[in-house]
Scaffold this motif. Sequence first.
Motif, mmCIF file in Angstrom:
data_model
loop_
_atom_site.group_PDB
_atom_site.id
_atom_site.type_symbol
_atom_site.label_atom_id
_atom_site.label_comp_id
_atom_site.label_asym_id
_atom_site.label_seq_id
_atom_site.Cartn_x
_atom_site.Cartn_y
_atom_site.Cartn_z
ATOM 1 N N SER A 180 38.891 19.438 4.774
ATOM 2 C CA SER A 180 39.899 20.057 3.915
ATOM 3 C C SER A 180 39.613 21.545 3.796
ATOM 4 C CB SER A 180 39.915 19.394 2.537
ATOM 5 O OG SER A 180 38.701 19.618 1.871
ATOM 6 N N ILE A 181 40.661 22.307 3.478
ATOM 7 C CA ILE A 181 40.541 23.753 3.358
ATOM 8 C C ILE A 181 41.182 24.196 2.048
ATOM 9 C CG2 ILE A 181 42.659 24.137 4.662
ATOM 10 C CD1 ILE A 181 41.392 26.713 5.768
ATOM 11 N N GLU A 182 40.539 25.164 1.406
ATOM 12 C CA GLU A 182 41.077 25.754 0.177
ATOM 13 C C GLU A 182 40.830 27.253 0.211
ATOM 14 O OE1 GLU A 182 39.553 24.011 -3.423
ATOM 15 O OE2 GLU A 182 39.584 21.997 -2.554
ATOM 16 N N PHE A 183 41.585 27.963 -0.600
ATOM 17 C CA PHE A 183 41.412 29.401 -0.766
ATOM 18 C C PHE A 183 41.125 29.659 -2.245
ATOM 19 C CE2 PHE A 183 43.865 28.850 3.043
ATOM 20 C CZ PHE A 183 43.369 29.809 3.913
ATOM 21 N N PRO A 184 39.846 29.683 -2.645
ATOM 22 C CA PRO A 184 39.494 29.812 -4.073
ATOM 23 C C PRO A 184 40.034 31.066 -4.749
ATOM 24 C CG PRO A 184 37.577 29.185 -2.791
ATOM 25 C CD PRO A 184 38.658 29.506 -1.821
ATOM 26 N N GLU A 185 40.188 32.150 -4.011
ATOM 27 C CA GLU A 185 40.670 33.403 -4.615
ATOM 28 C C GLU A 185 42.139 33.660 -4.323
ATOM 29 O OE1 GLU A 185 38.079 36.599 -3.489
ATOM 30 O OE2 GLU A 185 36.505 35.895 -4.834
ATOM 31 N N GLY A 186 42.849 32.637 -3.896
ATOM 32 C CA GLY A 186 44.270 32.775 -3.616
ATOM 33 C C GLY A 186 44.542 32.882 -2.128
ATOM 34 N N ASN A 187 45.704 32.389 -1.761
ATOM 35 C CA ASN A 187 46.098 32.368 -0.353
ATOM 36 C C ASN A 187 47.383 33.172 -0.195
ATOM 37 O OD1 ASN A 187 46.774 31.770 2.261
ATOM 38 N ND2 ASN A 187 47.421 29.687 1.806
ATOM 39 N N GLU A 188 47.283 34.258 0.536
ATOM 40 C CA GLU A 188 48.480 35.059 0.791
ATOM 41 C C GLU A 188 48.772 35.200 2.279
ATOM 42 O OE1 GLU A 188 47.036 39.597 0.739
ATOM 43 O OE2 GLU A 188 46.889 38.618 -1.210
ATOM 44 N N VAL A 189 47.980 34.543 3.134
ATOM 45 C CA VAL A 189 48.168 34.732 4.572
ATOM 46 C C VAL A 189 48.593 33.460 5.316
ATOM 47 C CG1 VAL A 189 46.633 36.708 4.795
ATOM 48 C CG2 VAL A 189 45.699 34.423 4.969
ATOM 49 N N ILE A 190 48.284 32.292 4.795
ATOM 50 C CA ILE A 190 48.626 31.040 5.470
ATOM 51 C C ILE A 190 49.665 30.318 4.626
ATOM 52 C CG2 ILE A 190 47.730 28.880 6.438
ATOM 53 C CD1 ILE A 190 46.397 31.337 7.649
#
Length: 157
Positions: free
Chosen positions: A91-101
């Motif tokens: 699994s993948i997460e973006f802890p500081e926010g995701n603005e590119v995927i």
Amino acid sequence: MNFVVDSGDIIAGIALFFSIYATFKTIKFNNRQQKLILTQEKLNQLLLEKETTVIEFEKQAELGASFLKLGSNKYRLKIWNKGKALAQNVSIEFPEGNEVISEHEINEKFPLQFLDVHQAVELIAFVGLSTKSKHLVKLEWSDGRMQRVEKLIWVTI
């Protein structure tokens, strides 16, 4: 009382001397042999620990991530397994926010059931002028270890 020493007494004395000398050498040899046995036991223990570590390492997957630039404005986030074992339930997460995927891209490919050794998956990245150059990615997976593995990776564009 006269004390007479004949040749039998001399031979017996020499035999006694050699017997004491042989006993002393045998004891000394046995002490060296015990030290050698202890050294061999320590060496065997170290080799066993090394082999155990190698076997544990063979059960581990090692995931990584980086951005790839494919053209002037085309980017991909590549997730790969460089370990020695299969990664499961990735699994993948973006802890500081995701603005590119895009969330659609993530939901379509993750959670990934299997990521085999030297296999990779790429996610389309949307990069603009206002996009941050550094992103925190959190990857989680299962492999031969007892607990689920978590890795935080800073990827840069």
